[in-house]
Design a protein around this motif. Structure first.
Motif, PDB file in Angstrom:
ATOM      1  N   PRO A   1       1.274  -1.687   0.347  1.00 28.27           N
ATOM      2  CA  PRO A   1       0.454   0.016  -0.272  1.00 28.27           C
ATOM      3  C   PRO A   1       0.993   1.471  -0.108  1.00 28.27           C
ATOM      4  O   PRO A   1       0.563   1.976  -0.378  1.00 28.27           O
ATOM      5  CB  PRO A   1      -1.262  -0.199   1.261  1.00 28.27           C
ATOM      6  N   VAL A   2       1.558   1.349   0.602  1.00 26.81           N
ATOM      7  CA  VAL A   2       3.116   2.568   0.917  1.00 26.81           C
ATOM      8  C   VAL A   2       3.099   2.689  -1.042  1.00 26.81           C
ATOM      9  O   VAL A   2       3.487   4.156  -0.960  1.00 26.81           O
ATOM     10  CB  VAL A   2       4.265   2.548   1.733  1.00 26.81           C
ATOM     11  N   ILE A   3       3.618   1.872  -1.451  1.00 29.06           N
ATOM     12  CA  ILE A   3       3.768   1.768  -2.417  1.00 29.06           C
ATOM     13  C   ILE A   3       3.242   2.412  -3.603  1.00 29.06           C
ATOM     14  O   ILE A   3       3.487   3.218  -4.554  1.00 29.06           O
ATOM     15  CB  ILE A   3       4.840   0.589  -3.252  1.00 29.06           C
ATOM     16  N   SER A   4       1.930   2.148  -3.207  1.00 33.00           N
ATOM     17  CA  SER A   4       0.716   2.543  -5.001  1.00 33.00           C
ATOM     18  C   SER A   4       0.652   4.216  -4.055  1.00 33.00           C
ATOM     19  O   SER A   4       0.374   4.667  -4.984  1.00 33.00           O
ATOM     20  CB  SER A   4      -0.214   1.396  -4.071  1.00 33.00           C
ATOM     21  N   LEU A   5       0.669   3.870  -3.057  1.00 26.18           N
ATOM     22  CA  LEU A   5       0.249   6.112  -2.926  1.00 26.18           C
ATOM     23  C   LEU A   5       1.424   6.658  -3.230  1.00 26.18           C
ATOM     24  O   LEU A   5       0.567   7.885  -2.931  1.00 26.18           O
ATOM     25  CB  LEU A   5       0.024   5.416  -0.943  1.00 26.18           C
ATOM     26  N   ALA A   6       2.648   6.066  -2.817  1.00 27.71           N
ATOM     27  CA  ALA A   6       3.687   6.849  -3.373  1.00 27.71           C
ATOM     28  C   ALA A   6       3.818   7.150  -4.704  1.00 27.71           C
ATOM     29  O   ALA A   6       4.458   8.375  -4.715  1.00 27.71           O
ATOM     30  CB  ALA A   6       4.199   6.139  -1.803  1.00 27.71           C
ATOM     31  N   PHE A   7       3.302   6.410  -5.267  1.00 33.57           N
ATOM     32  CA  PHE A   7       3.375   6.196  -6.832  1.00 33.57           C
ATOM     33  C   PHE A   7       3.411   7.390  -7.122  1.00 33.57           C
ATOM     34  O   PHE A   7       4.587   8.422  -7.745  1.00 33.57           O
ATOM     35  CB  PHE A   7       3.446   4.957  -7.304  1.00 33.57           C
ATOM     36  N   TYR A   8       2.550   8.116  -7.123  1.00 33.34           N
ATOM     37  CA  TYR A   8       2.225   9.359  -7.840  1.00 33.34           C
ATOM     38  C   TYR A   8       2.603   9.822  -7.481  1.00 33.34           C
ATOM     39  O   TYR A   8       2.968  10.976  -7.981  1.00 33.34           O
ATOM     40  CB  TYR A   8       0.042   9.037  -7.704  1.00 33.34           C
ATOM     41  N   PRO A   9       2.380  11.175  -6.315  1.00 38.32           N
ATOM     42  CA  PRO A   9       2.780  11.520  -5.708  1.00 38.32           C
ATOM     43  C   PRO A   9       4.576  11.886  -5.561  1.00 38.32           C
ATOM     44  O   PRO A   9       5.055  13.433  -5.999  1.00 38.32           O
ATOM     45  CB  PRO A   9       2.486  11.610  -3.692  1.00 38.32           C
ATOM     46  N   SER A  10       4.775  11.243  -5.628  1.00 32.85           N
ATOM     47  CA  SER A  10       6.703  11.271  -5.857  1.00 32.85           C
ATOM     48  C   SER A  10       6.620  11.742  -7.139  1.00 32.85           C
ATOM     49  O   SER A  10       7.919  12.065  -7.450  1.00 32.85           O
ATOM     50  CB  SER A  10       7.269   9.755  -5.628  1.00 32.85           C
ATOM     51  N   ALA A  11       5.350  10.806  -8.334  1.00 33.90           N
ATOM     52  CA  ALA A  11       5.974  11.441  -9.532  1.00 33.90           C
ATOM     53  C   ALA A  11       5.741  12.883  -9.582  1.00 33.90           C
ATOM     54  O   ALA A  11       6.637  13.996 -10.321  1.00 33.90           O
ATOM     55  CB  ALA A  11       5.764  10.353 -10.502  1.00 33.90           C
ATOM     56  N   TYR A  12       5.024  12.883  -9.268  1.00 35.00           N
ATOM     57  CA  TYR A  12       4.563  14.930  -9.427  1.00 35.00           C
ATOM     58  C   TYR A  12       4.925  15.625  -8.754  1.00 35.00           C
ATOM     59  O   TYR A  12       5.439  16.533  -8.895  1.00 35.00           O
ATOM     60  CB  TYR A  12       2.970  14.823  -9.149  1.00 35.00           C
TER      61      TYR A  12
END
Length: 305
Positions: free
Chosen positions: A175-186
């Motif tokens: 869940p952490v990787i899934s939730l962090a994927f978009y905001p880290s890219a943005y």
């Protein structure tokens, strides 16, 4: 500062009133009711249930009672999870969502800011193009797709990580990787564009002329001014992630606030829908106020009017 806080609190109360009002009336515009999806009941049973939850009263009376209870911090009683109040459901689910969401935000910041800085300092080079491609991909792919792919690769195919919540470190990874994927890219895209803009300012030219190292120029002068757009983004982003990414929590069977909200919609649990909506609105408003104050701390030239 005090006058600004008073003004923001007034706006916050008005916003919460509008959110609660709109949510309440939208619930009753949808055809059906909270008890129609279950097996057939007699008219006497339906009447008893409606009387128990106050649904037999006129809508305007229900609305008044809802606002009065809301002022006392009472979000009502769930019509599906019998014997449990909405306050208890939020109190049980939010800490799980906050634990996962807080970790995801921290991971996103620790990945996004360095990647954006590296891309900006190497503008036009292969590493800049690579980071742009990766960040664009991260923005384009929804978090629930990332969660599904990760679950398939690491859980179904290789049995390395659990597909359900156990409360330990291993069950937090997906869940952490899934939730962090978009905001880290943005965040990486925001930092890159902001630093490129800052690097062209006069004070950066002066810092370079003084012979300051690239590390000092970046972290002491450039990053402090380039971080403002990221702070703006983090306010609503943190609120959304802390309240629980609804679909991700449902996919990975996490007992957080997101799963409770999805269940409340599918089962038409009116008090839980309205309670979670008000809770999320409150969280968003509070974090936006914190972001405005953080602006003043980061850049003293900004005036809070």
């Amino acid at each position: 500062m005090a006058r600004y806080i008073v003004k923001r609190v007034s706006y916050a109360l008005l916003t919460l009133f509008l959110v609660s009002t709109i949510t309440f009336w939208l619930m009753y515009l949808v055809p059906g009711g909270p008890f129609l999806s279950e097996k057939a009941k007699s008219e006497a049973t339906m009447a008893a249930l409606e009387e128990k939850y106050g649904l037999d009263q006129p809508k305007i009376v229900q609305y008044k009672n809802y606002l009065v209870n809301l002022l006392h911090g009472d979000l009502g009683v769930s019509t599906k999870q019998r014997g449990r109040s909405v306050n208890d459901i939020i109190a049980d689910g939010f800490p799980v969502s906050a634990k996962i969401g807080g970790t995801a935000i921290l991971v996103a910041i620790l990945i996004g800011i360095p990647l954006g800085s590296i891309a900006a300092l190497n503008r036009g080079k292969w590493i800049d193009h690579l980071i742009i491609v990766l960040s664009t991909t991260g923005i384009a792919i929804p978090s629930f797709i990332v969660a599904t792919l990760l679950m398939y690769v690491f859980s179904v195919q290789n049995n390395l990580l659990p597909t359900y919540w156990r409360g330990d470190f291993k069950s937090m990874i997906l869940p952490v990787i899934s939730l962090a994927f978009y905001p880290s890219a943005y965040i990486a895209r925001l930092i890159r564009s902001s630093i490129l803009d800052v690097l062209g300012q006069d004070y950066m030219t002066t810092a370079r002329a003084k012979g300051l190292s690239q590390f000092v120029r970046l972290f002491k002068h450039a990053l402090r001014n380039a971080i403002l757009p990221v702070v703006t983004y983090l306010g609503p982003a943190i609120a959304g992630i802390l309240a629980g990414s609804f679909v991700v929590e449902k996919i990975l069977t996490i007992p957080g606030l997101g799963g409770a909200f999805i269940s409340s919609i599918t089962s038409r649990d009116y008090p839980l829908i309205m309670g979670t909506a008000v809770f999320f609105a409150t969280l968003l408003i509070v974090l936006n106020v914190i972001v405005d104050i953080a602006y003043k701390i980061i850049d003293p030239r900004i005036k809070l009017n």
